[in-house]
Design an enzyme around this catalytic site. Sequence first.
Site, short mmCIF file in Angstrom:
data_model
loop_
_atom_site.label_atom_id
_atom_site.label_comp_id
_atom_site.label_asym_id
_atom_site.label_seq_id
_atom_site.Cartn_x
_atom_site.Cartn_y
_atom_site.Cartn_z
N TYR A 148 -10.63 -44.53 -26.62
CA TYR A 148 -9.36 -45.24 -26.41
C TYR A 148 -8.15 -44.47 -26.92
O TYR A 148 -7.03 -44.89 -26.70
CB TYR A 148 -9.39 -46.60 -27.11
CG TYR A 148 -9.97 -47.69 -26.26
CD1 TYR A 148 -11.32 -47.69 -25.95
CD2 TYR A 148 -9.17 -48.71 -25.76
CE1 TYR A 148 -11.86 -48.68 -25.17
CE2 TYR A 148 -9.71 -49.70 -24.98
CZ TYR A 148 -11.05 -49.69 -24.68
OH TYR A 148 -11.58 -50.68 -23.91
N LYS A 218 -23.88 -46.03 -31.23
CA LYS A 218 -24.80 -45.34 -30.34
C LYS A 218 -25.06 -43.95 -30.94
O LYS A 218 -24.91 -42.90 -30.29
CB LYS A 218 -24.16 -45.27 -28.94
CG LYS A 218 -25.08 -44.81 -27.83
CD LYS A 218 -26.13 -45.83 -27.44
CE LYS A 218 -27.09 -45.20 -26.45
NZ LYS A 218 -28.31 -45.98 -26.26
N ASP A 273 -27.33 -50.61 -27.60
CA ASP A 273 -28.07 -51.29 -26.53
C ASP A 273 -28.95 -52.40 -27.11
O ASP A 273 -29.03 -53.51 -26.58
CB ASP A 273 -28.88 -50.31 -25.67
CG ASP A 273 -29.41 -49.11 -26.44
OD1 ASP A 273 -28.95 -48.88 -27.57
OD2 ASP A 273 -30.29 -48.41 -25.92
N ASP A 297 -15.23 -53.44 -27.39
CA ASP A 297 -14.69 -54.01 -26.15
C ASP A 297 -15.81 -54.75 -25.41
O ASP A 297 -15.67 -55.90 -25.02
CB ASP A 297 -14.13 -52.87 -25.30
CG ASP A 297 -13.36 -53.37 -24.10
OD1 ASP A 297 -12.77 -54.46 -24.19
OD2 ASP A 297 -13.35 -52.67 -23.07
#
Length: 411
Positions: A148, A218, A273, A297
Site C-alpha cells: 500500500y 505470510k 491462509d 484489508d
Amino acid sequence: MADKIRVEEGRLVVPDEVVIPYIEGDGIGVDITPAMIRVVDAAVEKAYGGRRKIVWKEVLAGEKAYRATGEYLPEETLQAFREYIVGIKGPLTTPVGGGIRSLNVTIRQVLDLYSCVRPVKWLGSPSPLKDPSKVNLVVFRENTEDVYAGVEWPSGTEEARRVIRFLHEEMGISPSVVLPSAGVGIKPISPERTKRHVRKALRWAFEHGYNRVTLMHKGNIMKFTEGAFRNWGYEVAKEEEFAGRVITEDELWEKYNGEIPEGKVLLNDRIADNMFQQLLTRTGEYQIIVTPNLNGDYISDEGAALVGGLGMAPGANIGDYIAVFEATHGTAPKYAGQDKVNPSSLILSAAMMLQYMGWKEAATLIEEGIRKTLAQHRGTYDLVRGWKAEGITDAEELRCSEYAQAIIDNM
Ligand code: NAP
C-alpha cells in the site's frame, strides 16, 4: 463555547462542547453521514442531557471537494484533522488501475495514522455462522507500509525498465523470474513501523480486556517482509512494558497447561491462509488479529461477513493521538443517494469515536439502540436479505433514514 480536543501529558482532554470535523464522503456518503450525525447527537443528548455536545464541522474531500476547490484533498482538510485530533469520514472513491491515488490511503499516510482498528462484533444481524455470538474480534491492520505504500511502476515504462535492469544487472535476479515487460511494485515493511503497530495492539488488549493477540502473516513465502513482521512482533512482547505480562504459545503449554493466566495476554501467530479458515472453524479462539496492510484489508472483509456484511463493519485509523474514524466499506456507488444502504458501519465507527473520547455512556446507548432494532428484525435491505435467507419471515425493511430513527427510538 465549543472547543478543540487537546493532548496533555499523553492524554486526550475533551471539552464538554467539542468541535469534530467530518467528511461527508462520496457515493452513499450523502445517505449514511447525515444518519450517523442524527444518531450520535441523539445519543449524546440522551446520555448527558445537554451537558455535553458535539459541534460538527464539515471539511471537504473527494468529489465534493473537487467541485468546490478543484482539489480532491485540500490541505485545509488534513490540517483540520491535525488541529482537532479526532474526526470522522465517509467513504471516498478510488479509481481502479489509474488516475488519482486513493484519498483514503493518503489521509492515513499523511497523518501517520499507522493502525487501522476494526472491531468485529455480532449485534444480532444475519450471519453465515451457526453461532455468531462467538465473534468478538478486533483486526489491527498496519496502515502505512506494505504494498500500500504506493511504490510501483506500470509495465513498459522507463521507470519499470530501470528498476528491472537494476534487478537483473546488480542484484542477480534472473530475467526469467522478473520479465523485462513486468509492472513492478515494492513491498516495504520496517521494524520500527511494525513495532509501534504491534505495541498499540498489545496495549489495546490490556486496556479493553482481551487476552489473545495473533500476528497474521505470510512469512513462509515473504520471509523478509511478512516473516520479519512476525519476528518483530515477538520482539515487542519482550520489551520492558510487556515483559512478564505477554506469553507465547510454547509458554502457554510448558508453564501454564494451556490456560492463559489472569492478567496475561497470549501472543501467537498464524500464516495468513490458515488464519482465514481458522476464523470460520475456530472462531471463538481469536480476539485481536494484528496484520500488515494487505492481509488486514482482506481479513477485515471476512470479519465483516461473519457479522452481517460490510454494512455492519466499523473502523478507525489511529496514530499516536490523531484518529479518523471510518466504515470499512466503500462508496457503493450503485446505491448512492437512494436512502437505502445500511448506516450501521459509520454509526458504529462514531460509537468507537465516542469511546475514544471517553464518552462511553453515549457509545453504549448507540450499541444498545442497534441491538434492539436488530432484535426486532427491522433493518435496511442488506439485513432483510440476510434474514430472509435464514428463513425469518417477519423482517421489516427500512430506509437508511428510517433505520437511524429506529435506533434512536430504541436507545
Ligand atoms: P463497496 O463500496 O464497499 O461496496 C461493495 C458492496 O458491499 C456493495 O455493493 C454492497 O453489497 C455492500 N455494501 C457496502 N456498503 C454497504 C452499506 N453501507 N450497506 C449495505 N451494503 C453495503 O466496495 P466497492 O464497490 O468495491 O468500491 C466502491 C468504491 O469505494 C471504490 O472507488 C473503492 O476504491 C472505494 N472504497 C473506499 C473505501 C474507503 O473510503 N475507506 C473503502 C473501500 C472501497 P450488495 O451489492 O451485495 O448489496
